[in-house]
Design an enzyme around this catalytic site. Structure first.
Site, PDB file in Angstrom:
ATOM      1  N   ARG A 123       0.829  -1.229   0.000  1.00  0.00           N
ATOM      2  CA  ARG A 123       0.000   0.000   0.000  1.00  0.00           C
ATOM      3  C   ARG A 123       0.853   1.265   0.000  1.00  0.00           C
ATOM      4  O   ARG A 123       0.443   2.288   0.513  1.00  0.00           O
ATOM      5  CB  ARG A 123      -0.964   0.037   1.180  1.00  0.00           C
ATOM      6  CG  ARG A 123      -1.982  -1.058   1.147  1.00  0.00           C
ATOM      7  CD  ARG A 123      -3.296  -0.599   1.726  1.00  0.00           C
ATOM      8  NE  ARG A 123      -4.330  -1.544   1.422  1.00  0.00           N
ATOM      9  CZ  ARG A 123      -4.653  -2.569   2.206  1.00  0.00           C
ATOM     10  NH1 ARG A 123      -4.034  -2.744   3.356  1.00  0.00           N
ATOM     11  NH2 ARG A 123      -5.599  -3.391   1.844  1.00  0.00           N
TER      12      ARG A 123
ATOM     13  N   LYS B 213       3.713  10.784 -12.160  1.00  0.00           N
ATOM     14  CA  LYS B 213       2.907   9.879 -12.994  1.00  0.00           C
ATOM     15  C   LYS B 213       3.678   8.581 -13.098  1.00  0.00           C
ATOM     16  O   LYS B 213       4.827   8.572 -13.557  1.00  0.00           O
ATOM     17  CB  LYS B 213       2.749  10.458 -14.395  1.00  0.00           C
ATOM     18  CG  LYS B 213       1.537  11.307 -14.591  1.00  0.00           C
ATOM     19  CD  LYS B 213       1.305  11.370 -16.092  1.00  0.00           C
ATOM     20  CE  LYS B 213       0.509  12.536 -16.515  1.00  0.00           C
ATOM     21  NZ  LYS B 213       0.439  12.640 -17.981  1.00  0.00           N
TER      22      LYS B 213
ATOM     23  N   GLU C  18      11.402  16.458 -25.815  1.00  0.00           N
ATOM     24  CA  GLU C  18      10.658  16.983 -24.653  1.00  0.00           C
ATOM     25  C   GLU C  18      11.085  18.427 -24.362  1.00  0.00           C
ATOM     26  O   GLU C  18      10.263  19.260 -23.995  1.00  0.00           O
ATOM     27  CB  GLU C  18      10.884  16.107 -23.412  1.00  0.00           C
ATOM     28  CG  GLU C  18      10.475  14.640 -23.562  1.00  0.00           C
ATOM     29  CD  GLU C  18       8.964  14.411 -23.705  1.00  0.00           C
ATOM     30  OE1 GLU C  18       8.173  15.357 -23.481  1.00  0.00           O
ATOM     31  OE2 GLU C  18       8.580  13.279 -24.060  1.00  0.00           O
TER      32      GLU C  18
ATOM     33  N   LYS D  95       8.039  22.150 -15.737  1.00  0.00           N
ATOM     34  CA  LYS D  95       7.245  20.969 -15.373  1.00  0.00           C
ATOM     35  C   LYS D  95       6.706  21.095 -13.956  1.00  0.00           C
ATOM     36  O   LYS D  95       5.538  20.818 -13.691  1.00  0.00           O
ATOM     37  CB  LYS D  95       8.093  19.699 -15.525  1.00  0.00           C
ATOM     38  CG  LYS D  95       7.395  18.432 -15.029  1.00  0.00           C
ATOM     39  CD  LYS D  95       6.910  17.519 -16.116  1.00  0.00           C
ATOM     40  CE  LYS D  95       6.014  16.418 -15.597  1.00  0.00           C
ATOM     41  NZ  LYS D  95       6.227  15.130 -16.203  1.00  0.00           N
TER      42      LYS D  95
ATOM     43  N   GLU E 122      -3.707  16.129 -13.316  1.00  0.00           N
ATOM     44  CA  GLU E 122      -4.054  16.300 -14.728  1.00  0.00           C
ATOM     45  C   GLU E 122      -5.557  16.476 -14.967  1.00  0.00           C
ATOM     46  O   GLU E 122      -6.165  15.794 -15.778  1.00  0.00           O
ATOM     47  CB  GLU E 122      -3.533  15.119 -15.554  1.00  0.00           C
ATOM     48  CG  GLU E 122      -3.415  15.482 -17.024  1.00  0.00           C
ATOM     49  CD  GLU E 122      -2.683  14.449 -17.849  1.00  0.00           C
ATOM     50  OE1 GLU E 122      -1.541  14.118 -17.503  1.00  0.00           O
ATOM     51  OE2 GLU E 122      -3.252  13.984 -18.833  1.00  0.00           O
TER      52      GLU E 122
ATOM     53  N   ARG F  72      -2.338  20.575 -16.733  1.00  0.00           N
ATOM     54  CA  ARG F  72      -1.257  19.599 -16.967  1.00  0.00           C
ATOM     55  C   ARG F  72      -1.381  18.935 -18.332  1.00  0.00           C
ATOM     56  O   ARG F  72      -0.413  18.415 -18.871  1.00  0.00           O
ATOM     57  CB  ARG F  72      -1.231  18.564 -15.832  1.00  0.00           C
ATOM     58  CG  ARG F  72      -0.022  17.644 -15.879  1.00  0.00           C
ATOM     59  CD  ARG F  72       0.210  16.894 -14.591  1.00  0.00           C
ATOM     60  NE  ARG F  72       1.325  15.969 -14.724  1.00  0.00           N
ATOM     61  CZ  ARG F  72       1.819  15.248 -13.748  1.00  0.00           C
ATOM     62  NH1 ARG F  72       1.312  15.338 -12.544  1.00  0.00           N
ATOM     63  NH2 ARG F  72       2.829  14.427 -13.945  1.00  0.00           N
TER      64      ARG F  72
ATOM     65  N   ASN G  99       0.942  17.258 -22.682  1.00  0.00           N
ATOM     66  CA  ASN G  99       0.747  16.182 -23.659  1.00  0.00           C
ATOM     67  C   ASN G  99       0.882  16.680 -25.090  1.00  0.00           C
ATOM     68  O   ASN G  99       0.590  15.933 -26.032  1.00  0.00           O
ATOM     69  CB  ASN G  99      -0.633  15.542 -23.475  1.00  0.00           C
ATOM     70  CG  ASN G  99      -0.725  14.834 -22.159  1.00  0.00           C
ATOM     71  OD1 ASN G  99       0.239  14.211 -21.705  1.00  0.00           O
ATOM     72  ND2 ASN G  99      -1.868  14.947 -21.500  1.00  0.00           N
TER      73      ASN G  99
ATOM     74  N   HIS H  92       1.942  14.405 -27.749  1.00  0.00           N
ATOM     75  CA  HIS H  92       1.954  13.054 -27.198  1.00  0.00           C
ATOM     76  C   HIS H  92       0.771  12.199 -27.627  1.00  0.00           C
ATOM     77  O   HIS H  92       0.883  10.975 -27.674  1.00  0.00           O
ATOM     78  CB  HIS H  92       2.001  13.100 -25.662  1.00  0.00           C
ATOM     79  CG  HIS H  92       3.360  13.432 -25.131  1.00  0.00           C
ATOM     80  ND1 HIS H  92       4.023  14.600 -25.463  1.00  0.00           N
ATOM     81  CD2 HIS H  92       4.195  12.765 -24.293  1.00  0.00           C
ATOM     82  CE1 HIS H  92       5.198  14.625 -24.855  1.00  0.00           C
ATOM     83  NE2 HIS H  92       5.327  13.520 -24.142  1.00  0.00           N
TER      84      HIS H  92
ATOM     85  N   HIS I  75       1.989   8.846 -28.956  1.00  0.00           N
ATOM     86  CA  HIS I  75       1.742   7.549 -28.318  1.00  0.00           C
ATOM     87  C   HIS I  75       1.134   6.551 -29.303  1.00  0.00           C
ATOM     88  O   HIS I  75       1.489   5.373 -29.311  1.00  0.00           O
ATOM     89  CB  HIS I  75       0.807   7.716 -27.117  1.00  0.00           C
ATOM     90  CG  HIS I  75       1.498   8.231 -25.886  1.00  0.00           C
ATOM     91  ND1 HIS I  75       0.821   8.735 -24.812  1.00  0.00           N
ATOM     92  CD2 HIS I  75       2.809   8.318 -25.567  1.00  0.00           C
ATOM     93  CE1 HIS I  75       1.681   9.112 -23.884  1.00  0.00           C
ATOM     94  NE2 HIS I  75       2.901   8.873 -24.329  1.00  0.00           N
TER      95      HIS I  75
ATOM     96  N   HIS J  72       9.781   7.015 -28.111  1.00  0.00           N
ATOM     97  CA  HIS J  72       8.907   8.021 -27.513  1.00  0.00           C
ATOM     98  C   HIS J  72       9.210   9.411 -28.093  1.00  0.00           C
ATOM     99  O   HIS J  72       8.304  10.127 -28.528  1.00  0.00           O
ATOM    100  CB  HIS J  72       9.106   8.012 -25.995  1.00  0.00           C
ATOM    101  CG  HIS J  72       8.206   8.958 -25.264  1.00  0.00           C
ATOM    102  ND1 HIS J  72       6.853   8.764 -25.166  1.00  0.00           N
ATOM    103  CD2 HIS J  72       8.465  10.111 -24.600  1.00  0.00           C
ATOM    104  CE1 HIS J  72       6.314   9.750 -24.480  1.00  0.00           C
ATOM    105  NE2 HIS J  72       7.273  10.579 -24.116  1.00  0.00           N
TER     106      HIS J  72
END
Ligand SMILES: NC(=O)c1ccc[n+]([C@@H]2O[C@H](COP(=O)([O-])OP(=O)(O)OC[C@H]3O[C@@H](n4cnc5c(N)ncnc54)[C@H](O)[C@@H]3O)[C@@H](O)[C@H]2O)c1
Length: 364
Positions: A124, A146, A188, A230, A240, A244, A248, A251, A255, A267
């Protein structure tokens, strides 16, 4: 060493620091011992980074009297799956890990995403530290919490938001990074310029050759600037829900291209093509001036990244893959578009015909 504080809403997540410098390997070891006390440290890495740095790092922790061990898995995106998570969890159990264990993600974005995911679910949750060793991870994936793994249906479909307790960025790791991987990070960096910082975009236009040759001062300034962008976005929108999403940029399509090429497109390459497509869509919808699209395409090319989509990829298949994007709402695929460099916005109802036309144009 430069320090950036990520200030998060304490009700949900603790704040943490990003430390950035060059040749700070030994200091990172001492900072972990001082600031992140744990009964047991487990360095999680891939077999490539493990051989280059992982064993040395675990030994350095042991040498100052800490209980440290190392778990590695095969390098590459193909390891970013639930099987790897289960293997790591099994090895953690065998090594006697418990809630007093601190995980150390030493590697690129794959290691960071997988180790962060394990940290968020193992017993947990246990604390973890990010030590990013690729440019992608240093400017992007190690910050913001993330975590996740890919799933049969697409990228990053199983994951959590779970913040690290610190991020240590040592630019000297980049000396062993292959050029292709370095270029992925440049994608990026260019993204940050496009979505948030026209001034940095201009610095990149004027200094791309120096950046590619890893000029030390320029690298430090650019990496620090990207980390600041960032962290500012993450502070405002940790989960997000809104802002945020601008991260992307490039992206969504990126993706999809990665997935349908079976990850032969990296990527960074996917993001580069995705950014070009987003600029072209923005231009065709009348939001972005042609000159701005040209500047974007030109910088991406000069960085050694692709602005063309391979002929072998079919537009219909790409759009079918886009429909599986986890960020879509109903049948609406959200795209980050541009009004100008430094001014992004989110648009949901882009006609599939327009996306297909841009894909075809980019195949020429
Ligand atoms: N969590 C996020 O916010 C976020 C953001 C961006 C990207 N990502 C994810 O990050 C992943 C891509 O990360 P990546 O580009 O770092 O790829 P990667 O982790 O696969 O690393 C690329 C390759 O470089 C090797 N490598 C790493 N550091 C090295 C070094 N210093 N010297 C030599 N070789 C080294 C690795 O072993 C690997 O073979 C994708 O899965 C992507 O989805 C996540």
């Amino acid at each position: 060493m430069r320090t950036i504080k990520v200030n998060l809403n304490k009700k949900y997540s603790s704040s943490y620091e990003i430390r950035i410098g060059k040749n700070i390997f030994d200091r990172i070891v001492l900072l972990i011992a001082k600031d992140h006390k744990a009964g047991h440290y487990v360095v999680i890495t891939d077999d490539c980074v493990g051989d280059l740095y992982g064993k040395k790092f675990a030994t350095a922790l042991q040498d100052i009297g800490l209980n440290a061990s190392l778990i590695d898995f095969s390098a590459g995106e193909s390891s970013k799956n639930i099987k790897t998570v289960l293997n790591i969890a099994g090895k953690l159990m065998e090594s006697g890990a418990d809630r007093g264990t601190c995980l150390i993600a030493l590697g690129g974005g794959v290691v960071g995403d997988v180790a962060g995911f394990v940290a968020s679910v193992f017993m947990r949750s246990v604390p973890y530290v990010q030590i990013p060793t690729t440019l992608v991870a240093q400017v992007d994936s190690s910050i913001g919490g993330k975590t996740g793994v890919d799933f049969y249906f697409g990228k990053n479909l199983l994951g959590t938001f779970y913040q690290p307790c610190a991020v240590y960025v040592d630019l000297s790791f980049l000396e062993t990074l292959p050029e292709k991987e370095f270029n992925n990070g440049l994608a990026e960096i260019i993204k940050y310029g496009i979505i948030d910082d026209e001034k940095m975009f201009r610095i990149l236009e004027d200094n791309i050759a120096a950046l590619k040759s890893k000029d030390a001062k320029l690298m430090l300034n650019i990496v620090e600037n990207c980390c600041r962008i960032k962290k500012s976005v993450v502070e405002i929108d940790e989960k997000e829900q809104g802002l945020r999403r601008i991260l992307n940029f490039g992206h969504t399509l990126g993706h999809a291209l990665e997935a349908i090429s079976k990850f032969t497109i990296t990527h960074g390459e996917g993001v580069a093509m995705g950014m070009t497509a987003a600029a072209l869509i923005s231009q065709k919808m009348g939001y972005l001036k042609n000159r701005e699209t040209e500047r974007i395409e030109s910088l991406i090319s000069k960085a050694g990244l692709p602005v063309k989509i391979p002929q072998s990829l079919n537009a219909e298949n790409i759009i079918a893959q886009l429909r599986k994007d986890k960020k879509k709402k109903g049948d609406i695929i959200n795209f980050v578009l541009l009004k100008k460099i430094g001014m992004p916005f989110i648009m949901g109802n882009i006609e599939h015909k327009l996306i297909a036309a841009v894909i075809e144009e980019m195949k020429k």
